[in-house]
Design an enzyme around this catalytic site. Structure first.
Site, PDB file in Angstrom:
ATOM      1  N   GLY A  21      37.690  31.833  26.980  1.00 32.29           N
ATOM      2  CA  GLY A  21      37.788  31.752  25.525  1.00 32.29           C
ATOM      3  C   GLY A  21      38.641  32.861  24.958  1.00 32.29           C
ATOM      4  N   ARG A  46      40.167  25.607  26.023  1.00 30.93           N
ATOM      5  CA  ARG A  46      39.904  24.192  26.319  1.00 30.93           C
ATOM      6  C   ARG A  46      41.188  23.375  26.358  1.00 30.93           C
ATOM      7  NH1 ARG A  46      34.406  21.923  23.409  1.00 30.93           N
ATOM      8  NH2 ARG A  46      32.924  23.156  24.636  1.00 30.93           N
ATOM      9  N   TYR A 152      21.685  29.602  19.229  1.00 22.84           N
ATOM     10  CA  TYR A 152      22.658  30.654  19.525  1.00 22.84           C
ATOM     11  C   TYR A 152      21.969  31.922  20.020  1.00 22.84           C
ATOM     12  CZ  TYR A 152      26.637  33.814  18.746  1.00 22.84           C
ATOM     13  OH  TYR A 152      27.639  34.729  18.912  1.00 22.84           O
ATOM     14  N   SER A 155      20.692  31.508  23.553  1.00 18.26           N
ATOM     15  CA  SER A 155      21.771  31.528  24.547  1.00 18.26           C
ATOM     16  C   SER A 155      22.278  32.941  24.794  1.00 18.26           C
ATOM     17  CB  SER A 155      22.928  30.630  24.088  1.00 18.26           C
ATOM     18  OG  SER A 155      23.629  31.182  22.982  1.00 18.26           O
ATOM     19  N   LYS A 156      22.390  33.734  23.732  1.00 14.84           N
ATOM     20  CA  LYS A 156      22.913  35.092  23.867  1.00 14.84           C
ATOM     21  C   LYS A 156      21.875  36.045  24.459  1.00 14.84           C
ATOM     22  CE  LYS A 156      27.082  34.410  22.331  1.00 14.84           C
ATOM     23  NZ  LYS A 156      28.251  34.558  23.236  1.00 14.84           N
TER      24      LYS A 156
END
EC number: 1.1.1.100
Length: 246
Positions: A21, A46, A152, A155-156
């Site tokens: 990314g 991507r 979020y 996930s973090k």
């Protein structure tokens, strides 16, 4: 014995660095910081499109085959990967009662499982060389939590347990795994905030301002340096004091 580099935070020989990314925002700042050190740097996006000054490969962290193809392309172009910075991530904010299962799992799949896919693939070469640096880009939200960000934040936060488990598995092989937890950063995402909302956020930050992407990048390059060889499983906040005590 002298080296060709003057900074003690830089290693004598260029390394192969992969930043996922890395085509914009924090990821691009990280990539360019490694380029400035003289490292061989590749980024994933991507679309496979990226800035002209950084080698870019197409890579979707939600797809194991795409990750494998991206890493293989980098290895063929630059050689085995010495440093991986797992930065790719998405948000899909929604209040818990309105959040669909897909809203939750898609963010987990990109931010957490995507990191697993990238690290699992890149660490193979590090194990063979008995050295390597893994830097995971988390968020202050992963430590503080955030209303409307259960997906979020989860996930973090998961990146912390992941890094510490990797440290216990691979620490004896000269491989470190650390987490950087940025707070509010001056990027395209924060630039579109309403002035009053931005001011409100800044008032919560002891430093009284948002960080520049380069301030996060410098922490990443330091964690990847020889100076940080005895640091692993750590969480380094870059948040102006916002998350103190968490």
């Amino acid at each position: 014995m002298s080296t060709t580099r003057t900074s003690t935070t830089q290693t004598p020989e260029p390394r192969t660095v992969l930043v996922t990314g890395g085509n914009r925002g924090i990821g691009l700042a990280i990539a360019r910081a490694f380029v400035a050190q003289g490292d061989r740097v590749a980024i994933t996006s991507r679309s496979g499109q990226g800035p002209d000054d950084v080698f870019t490969v197409a890579g979707d962290v939600t797809d194991s085959a795409s990750v494998d193809a991206a890493v293989t392309a980098v290895e063929e172009h630059f050689g085995p990967i010495d440093v991986v910075v797992a930065n790719a991530g998405i948000t899909h904010d929604m209040l818990l009662m309105r959040m669909s299962e897909d809203d939750f799992t898609s963010v987990i799949d990109t931010n957490l499982t995507g990191t697993f896919r990238v690290v699992q693939r890149t660490v193979k070469g590090m194990i063979k060389k008995r050295r390597g640096r893994i830097v995971l880009v988390s968020s202050v939200v992963g430590l503080l939590g955030g209303a409307g960000q259960a997906n979020y934040a989860a996930s973090k936060a998961g990146l912390v347990g992941f890094a510490r488990s990797v440290t216990r598995e691979l620490g004896a092989r000269g491989i470190t795994a650390n987490v950087v937890a940025p707070g509010f950063i001056e990027t395209e995402m924060t630039q579109v905030l309403e002035p009053e909302l931005k001011k409100k956020y800044q008032q919560q930050i002891p430093a009284g301002r948002f960080a520049q992407p380069e301030e996060v990048a410098r922490v990443c390059t330091w964690l990847a340096s020889d100076d940080a060889a005895y640091i692993s499983g750590a969480v380094i906040p870059v948040d102006g004091g916002l998350g103190m005590g968490h």
